[in-house]
Write an enzyme that holds these catalytic residues in place. Structure first.
Site, short mmCIF file in Angstrom:
data_model
loop_
_atom_site.label_atom_id
_atom_site.label_comp_id
_atom_site.label_asym_id
_atom_site.label_seq_id
_atom_site.Cartn_x
_atom_site.Cartn_y
_atom_site.Cartn_z
N SER A 97 36.63 -58.00 -52.78
CA SER A 97 37.08 -57.68 -54.14
C SER A 97 36.05 -56.96 -55.01
O SER A 97 36.35 -56.57 -56.13
CB SER A 97 37.56 -58.95 -54.85
OG SER A 97 38.82 -59.35 -54.36
N LYS A 100 37.24 -53.80 -56.50
CA LYS A 100 37.94 -53.72 -57.78
C LYS A 100 37.07 -53.14 -58.90
O LYS A 100 37.59 -52.74 -59.95
CB LYS A 100 38.47 -55.09 -58.19
CG LYS A 100 39.57 -55.63 -57.26
CD LYS A 100 40.09 -56.96 -57.77
CE LYS A 100 41.24 -57.49 -56.91
NZ LYS A 100 40.79 -58.10 -55.65
N SER A 157 40.43 -61.75 -60.34
CA SER A 157 40.46 -60.92 -59.14
C SER A 157 41.86 -60.80 -58.55
O SER A 157 42.03 -60.76 -57.33
CB SER A 157 39.49 -61.48 -58.08
OG SER A 157 39.16 -60.50 -57.13
N LYS A 285 31.19 -58.71 -60.54
CA LYS A 285 32.37 -58.90 -59.69
C LYS A 285 32.03 -59.63 -58.40
O LYS A 285 31.07 -59.27 -57.71
CB LYS A 285 33.01 -57.55 -59.36
CG LYS A 285 34.39 -57.68 -58.74
CD LYS A 285 35.40 -58.14 -59.76
CE LYS A 285 36.70 -58.60 -59.11
NZ LYS A 285 36.58 -59.91 -58.43
#
Length: 462
Positions: A97, A100, A157, A285
């Site tokens: 993730s 992202k 997420s 993140k």
């Protein structure tokens, strides 16, 4: 006359030549992104022979980096771009993730450019509704604002929210992926390739929406740090989203989304998170899949210095954060940023540059930006050398605006025993405008130069 021309040319060339000088949050659940399959601990081991490396900027080798049980890691100071620690930084790995971050960047860019508003409604399509893994259970036809979906993506997420945003921007997720890859190249992310907006493995994407390729998303630690650096630079309000500790997506939801980033400084007051809370950390993140292991791109600021860390392939949720703390501590404990040249500084030996066809024959110049270097903590003012590169007079033709670029100056900070120094190049710009001279002025200037040269030539005869 030839001798005089030689002297004048020599004087002008002295201005043009390179000048060198010395300057001297209460956890509501402890689950990470749901994944299919079990994590293989062997994935978390790094390749044989791989070690954590500190970039030697001290010349002494006395600053030792921490030992890390990861596949890859990097630590950078973004204002200078200086790498302070690295471990397999250029090995393309599944980022999960952390992918992202690029979706976050591009959506924020759309808002910044006026192509989207945070209040715009997004209608959920089939692809988003069928996305698995971490999600907020969007149904096809649901409508939510860009901001609501962005928070679900940045904080929880959510894969479905991410796909919905990608499709809002580009029509289809795969068209959005093209934009992601193009932007990565522009950012200098040389070893990154995206196949979707979420970081899911290809086989976990909804059937009918998988890309026509057998490739998977990969990213290096260095590229992840580069991406985070661009978010910080171009969207400094990122903390408006990344520091949200919990978010109730729908009024009817029984529980809010909890931020996967346990290291947020605000978590120091949360019972289950306080042991991970890190002073100054405000982003950015996490990532977790079976293939990627546990990853985290973090950024923290202390005493005016911001650092970006990336860890990839940790063997647990907690481990990615404890390893991140070791990486960041190494940076904050041992280094600091020092400004060695202020903006608008006059450079000794290149105070003025010649201009053609102007009301003035030369114009004063200064450095456009400040120059800073990462130095060992507690060190004195670093000694630097500089080299100027002035645009030739034949190319500097009036009119020139104030602040016009007329060359560059490169500063190098290098310590004895260090093979490669830190280099920072900034522009040299004019402090005043230079108007174009009229023909009458140019005529008399030419006449004056002629007779001046003639007189000097005669004088040199005696």
């Amino acid at each position: 006359m030839k001798a005089n021309n030689h002297k004048q040319n020599k004087k002008r060339s002295m201005i043009k030549k390179s000048v060198t000088a010395v300057m001297v949050l209460n956890m509501m659940y402890m689950s990470a992104l749901p994944v299919v399959g079990n994590f293989d601990p062997s994935v978390a081991t790094f390749a044989a022979g791989a070690t954590t490396e500190a970039v030697n900027i001290t010349g002494t080798g006395s600053v030792k980096p921490p030992s890390l049980a990861l596949r890859s890691a990097i630590l950078i100071e973004p204002s200078t771009g200086q790498v302070l620690l690295s471990m397999n930084p250029d090995e393309p790995l599944p980022p999960a993730s952390m992918t992202k971050m690029m979706t976050e960047y591009l959506v924020a860019e759309q808002v910044k450019q006026g192509k989207l508003k945070w209040t715009d409604k997004v209608t959920v399509q089939e692809n988003a509704a069928k996305s698995i893994g971490s999600r907020i259970f969007l149904a096809q036809g649901d409508q939510h604002t860009v901001e609501e979906l962005y928070i679900a993506m940045a904080v929880g997420s959510a894969n479905d929210a991410t796909v919905a945003l990608a499709e809002r921007v580009s029509g289809t997720e795969q068209d959005f992926v093209k934009l992601m890859n193009e932007t990565a190249q522009k950012m200098g992310m040389k070893n990154t390739y995206f196949i979707n907006s979420t970081g899911l493995d290809r086989g976990d994407m909804p059937k009918g929406f998988q890309p026509d390729t057998d490739r998977e998303t990969v990213m290096t630690a260095r590229d992840a740090a580069t991406l985070a650096g661009n978010i910080i630079k171009d969207h400094p309000d990122y903390t408006r989203f990344t520091t949200i500790q919990s978010y109730k997506f729908r009024p009817t939801d029984k529980a809010p989304i909890i931020n996967y980033n346990w290291m947020l400084e605000a978590n120091k007051n949360i019972t289950n998170f306080k042991k991970f809370a890190y002073p100054g950390l405000d982003g950015m993140k996490t990532g977790h899949t079976a293939n990627a292991g546990n990853c985290f791109t973090g950024t923290a600021e202390r005493n005016g210095m911001r650092l970006i860390s990336v860890v990839m392939g940790a063997d647990s949720d907690a481990h990615r954060f404890t390893e991140t703390a070791k990486v960041l501590n190494y940076g904050f404990d041992n280094f600091e940023v020092k400004q060695v040249v202020a903006p608008k500084t006059v450079v000794k030996g290149a105070e003025n540059v010649p201009v053609s066809k102007g009301t003035e024959t030369e114009v004063p110049v200064v450095t456009k930006d400040a120059v800073s270097f990462v130095v060992p903590k507690g060190a004195g003012n670093p000694k630097v050398t500089f080299t100027t590169n002035i645009t030739p007079e034949s190319s500097l033709v009036a009119p020139l605006k104030q602040g016009a670029k007329v060359g560059t100056i490169s500063y190098t900070y290098k310590t004895d025993g260090v093979e490669k120094g830190q280099v920072k190049t900034v522009d040299l710009v004019t402090t005043t405008a230079v108007e174009e001279a009229g023909w009458f002025r140019m005529l008399f200037r030419a006449i004056g130069n002629f007779f001046g040269d003639l007189f000097q030539g005669i004088k040199n005869l005696f």
